[in-house]
Design a protein around this motif. Structure first.
Motif, short mmCIF file in Angstrom:
data_model
loop_
_atom_site.label_atom_id
_atom_site.label_comp_id
_atom_site.label_asym_id
_atom_site.label_seq_id
_atom_site.Cartn_x
_atom_site.Cartn_y
_atom_site.Cartn_z
N ARG A 274 0.83 -1.20 0.00
CA ARG A 274 0.00 0.00 0.00
C ARG A 274 0.87 1.26 0.00
O ARG A 274 1.90 1.32 0.65
CB ARG A 274 -0.95 0.00 1.20
N THR A 275 0.40 2.25 -0.75
CA THR A 275 1.18 3.48 -0.90
C THR A 275 0.79 4.53 0.13
O THR A 275 1.45 5.54 0.29
CB THR A 275 0.95 4.09 -2.29
N HIS A 276 -0.34 4.31 0.79
CA HIS A 276 -0.81 5.24 1.80
C HIS A 276 -1.78 4.51 2.74
O HIS A 276 -2.12 3.35 2.50
CB HIS A 276 -1.48 6.49 1.17
N THR A 277 -2.17 5.19 3.80
CA THR A 277 -3.12 4.58 4.73
C THR A 277 -4.56 4.81 4.29
O THR A 277 -5.49 4.27 4.90
CB THR A 277 -2.90 5.12 6.16
N SER A 278 -4.75 5.57 3.21
CA SER A 278 -6.11 5.88 2.76
C SER A 278 -6.97 4.66 2.43
O SER A 278 -8.20 4.71 2.64
CB SER A 278 -6.07 6.84 1.56
N PRO A 279 -6.40 3.54 1.92
CA PRO A 279 -7.29 2.39 1.66
C PRO A 279 -8.02 1.90 2.91
O PRO A 279 -9.08 1.25 2.78
CB PRO A 279 -6.33 1.31 1.11
N TYR B 134 4.39 2.20 1.65
CA TYR B 134 5.54 1.93 0.78
C TYR B 134 5.49 2.77 -0.49
O TYR B 134 4.43 2.99 -1.05
CB TYR B 134 5.55 0.45 0.39
N ARG B 135 6.65 3.22 -0.91
CA ARG B 135 6.75 3.93 -2.18
C ARG B 135 8.01 3.48 -2.89
O ARG B 135 9.02 3.19 -2.25
CB ARG B 135 6.86 5.45 -1.96
N ASN B 136 7.95 3.49 -4.23
CA ASN B 136 9.15 3.22 -5.00
C ASN B 136 9.96 4.51 -5.07
O ASN B 136 9.87 5.26 -6.02
CB ASN B 136 8.77 2.72 -6.39
N HIS C 35 5.92 5.97 7.50
CA HIS C 35 4.73 5.77 8.33
C HIS C 35 3.78 6.93 8.14
O HIS C 35 4.21 8.08 8.09
CB HIS C 35 5.13 5.66 9.80
N GLN C 36 2.51 6.59 8.01
CA GLN C 36 1.49 7.64 7.86
C GLN C 36 0.46 7.50 8.96
O GLN C 36 0.38 6.48 9.65
CB GLN C 36 0.78 7.50 6.52
N LEU C 37 -0.31 8.57 9.08
CA LEU C 37 -1.49 8.50 9.95
C LEU C 37 -2.64 9.17 9.20
O LEU C 37 -2.53 10.31 8.74
CB LEU C 37 -1.24 9.17 11.29
N GLY D 83 -2.01 16.26 3.80
CA GLY D 83 -3.06 16.43 2.82
C GLY D 83 -4.40 16.22 3.51
O GLY D 83 -4.49 15.50 4.49
N ALA D 84 -5.44 16.89 2.99
CA ALA D 84 -6.74 16.76 3.64
C ALA D 84 -7.83 17.16 2.65
O ALA D 84 -7.55 17.62 1.54
CB ALA D 84 -6.81 17.66 4.88
N GLY D 85 -9.07 17.00 3.06
CA GLY D 85 -10.16 17.44 2.22
C GLY D 85 -11.49 16.87 2.66
O GLY D 85 -11.57 16.15 3.66
N ALA D 86 -12.54 17.22 1.91
CA ALA D 86 -13.87 16.67 2.17
C ALA D 86 -13.98 15.38 1.36
O ALA D 86 -13.67 15.35 0.16
CB ALA D 86 -14.95 17.66 1.74
N ALA E 221 -11.29 13.97 5.55
CA ALA E 221 -10.18 13.03 5.74
C ALA E 221 -8.88 13.82 5.72
O ALA E 221 -8.82 14.92 5.18
CB ALA E 221 -10.18 11.97 4.64
N PHE E 222 -7.89 13.26 6.33
CA PHE E 222 -6.55 13.86 6.25
C PHE E 222 -5.52 12.76 6.38
O PHE E 222 -5.82 11.65 6.86
CB PHE E 222 -6.36 14.92 7.35
N GLY E 223 -4.31 13.05 5.90
CA GLY E 223 -3.24 12.06 5.98
C GLY E 223 -1.91 12.76 6.14
O GLY E 223 -1.66 13.79 5.50
N1 DAH Z 1 -3.05 9.57 1.00
C1 DAH Z 1 -2.36 10.80 0.68
C2 DAH Z 1 -0.92 10.52 0.39
O1 DAH Z 1 -0.42 9.55 0.81
C3 DAH Z 1 -2.47 11.77 1.82
C4 DAH Z 1 -3.86 12.27 1.99
C5 DAH Z 1 -4.30 13.41 1.32
C6 DAH Z 1 -4.73 11.61 2.81
C7 DAH Z 1 -5.56 13.91 1.49
C8 DAH Z 1 -6.04 12.08 2.97
C9 DAH Z 1 -6.45 13.24 2.30
O2 DAH Z 1 -6.91 11.47 3.76
O3 DAH Z 1 -7.69 13.70 2.50
O4 DAH Z 1 -0.30 11.33 -0.25
#
Ligand code: DAH
Length: 354
Positions: free
Chosen positions: A179-184, A206-208, A220-222, A295-298, A318-320
């Motif tokens: 996974r490239t982010h915790t968003s999934p 993980y990222r290449n 690590h992300q949150l 990053g964040a948004g609706a 959401a935000f990350g």
């Molecule tokens: N998943 C994004 C990243 O890894 C970060 C992110 C951006 C998460 C905006 C979010 C969001 O939840 O709303 O670059």
């Protein structure tokens, strides 16, 4: 030798002994020296007195012999007393040395410490747990569908290029990847639990990427996600302000800059007051006074729909953010690689407990 001389000799030996006795013995070697000087079989002063007695005419022997004997008895018993005294002092010194001083502070058992990224994760978790969030978790081995498609990244969309990763299997119905982010985990939790929902998701991603001072292939992300009735960008902004103030101090200001992430609309890059210059502008913030932090948004209505949530009824934000990056900022490390190398000199220095 005349009788008088021999009598004097006894008195002299006694006097010499009493003088030494009065001085006492400070150590075992002192004691052995004293004992040898007076009672030593070869050269001791007391045995020498008896040699003198043998040389006397028989008429005088008895009297002198008696005096010499009396001196011998006195000296032997005094030496024994000094010996006992010394032994007692030696024993006391041994006991003092071995004694436990119960007034000393205890010795800390080496229990190790928490890695700086763990410290940051736990601090952030505490802030959000206080706000009523729960902590969710998801697999690091994801499928393309959950990592991208359900989050509104179409198959050939250029947004995917920013998140190149390690594919484990391209053959599966939905390719498996790290996974490239915790968003999934947003997708997994919304699909499983529906709305309303209020979660944070810490985890490894993980990222290449080529490794340098600010990039690594494993970071690590949150993630944060709130879905409820009537949730707006204002809720997002208030939450982020609260969160960053708790982490970086109450005078931390927050700025939202419009940007694109496929799974939010509108989307924002969140910047906060530069912690190095407090907004004045410095090398670290390239003179702007701001540092981009997440990053964040609706939550995009399509994403809600993908998870079976009615976007007419529910909205969300959401935000990350990157935990490693926060650790660098919070503790002032110059280089991300310090967090990955496991160098004990570095980790010991930053092994915090909270
Ligand atoms: N998943 C994004 C990243 O890894 C970060 C992110 C951006 C998460 C905006 C979010 C969001 O939840 O709303 O670059």
């Amino acid at each position: 030798m005349a009788a008088g001389d021999s009598g004097d000799a006894v008195a002299k030996v006694l006097a010499a002994f009493r003088e030494e006795q009065a001085r006492g013995v400070a150590s075992r070697s002192d004691f052995e020296r004293l004992k040898g000087r007076f009672l030593g079989r070869e050269k001791g002063l007391v045995p020498a007195l008896f040699a003198g007695v043998r040389d006397l005419p028989p008429s005088e022997r008895a009297a002198l012999g008696a005096r010499a004997n009396a001196a011998k008895v006195e000296i032997e018993s005094a030496v024994a007393g000094l010996g006992e005294d010394l032994a007692r002092r030696e024993r006391e010194a041994r006991e003092r040395a071995a004694a436990v001083d119960v007034t000393l502070p205890g010795r800390r058992a080496p229990t190790g410490g928490l890695h700086p990224v763990t410290v940051v994760r736990r601090r952030i978790e505490r802030v959000f747990l206080r706000m009523g969030y729960s902590i969710a978790d998801g697999p690091e081995l994801e499928n393309d569908r959950t990592n991208f498609e359900m989050l509104n990244f179409p198959p050939e969309h250029p947004a995917r290029d920013t998140q190149d990763t390690f594919f484990v299997s391209k053959k599966a119905k939905s390719p498996l990847l790290l996974r490239t982010h915790t968003s999934p985990v947003q997708i997994r939790e919304m699909s499983r639990r529906g709305a309303p929902l209020r979660i944070i998701v810490p985890g490894r991603v993980y990222r290449n990427e080529a490794l340098d001072a600010t990039h690594a292939a494993v970071i690590h992300q949150l993630e944060g996600l709130v879905v409820d009735r009537g949730i707006s960008m204002a809720d997002l902004k208030g939450t982020i302000e609260e969160f960053l103030a708790a982490l970086f101090g109450p005078d931390t200001k927050v700025r939202f800059i419009p940007t694109f992430f496929p799974f939010v609309e509108p989307g924002a890059d969140v910047a906060m007051t530069c912690i190095f210059c407090r907004g004045a502008g410095c090398g670290k913030c390239k003179g702007s006074g701001w540092i981009e932090i997440m990053g964040a948004g609706a939550v995009h209505p399509k994403v809600l729909e993908n998870c079976g949530i009615d976007p007419e009824e529910f909205t969300g934000f959401a935000f990350g953010l990157g935990l490693d990056r926060i650790a660098l900022l919070l503790f002032g490390f110059p280089d991300l690689r310090l967090l990955l190398e496991g160098d004990q000199r570095f980790l010991r220095r930053f092994a915090f407990e909270s």
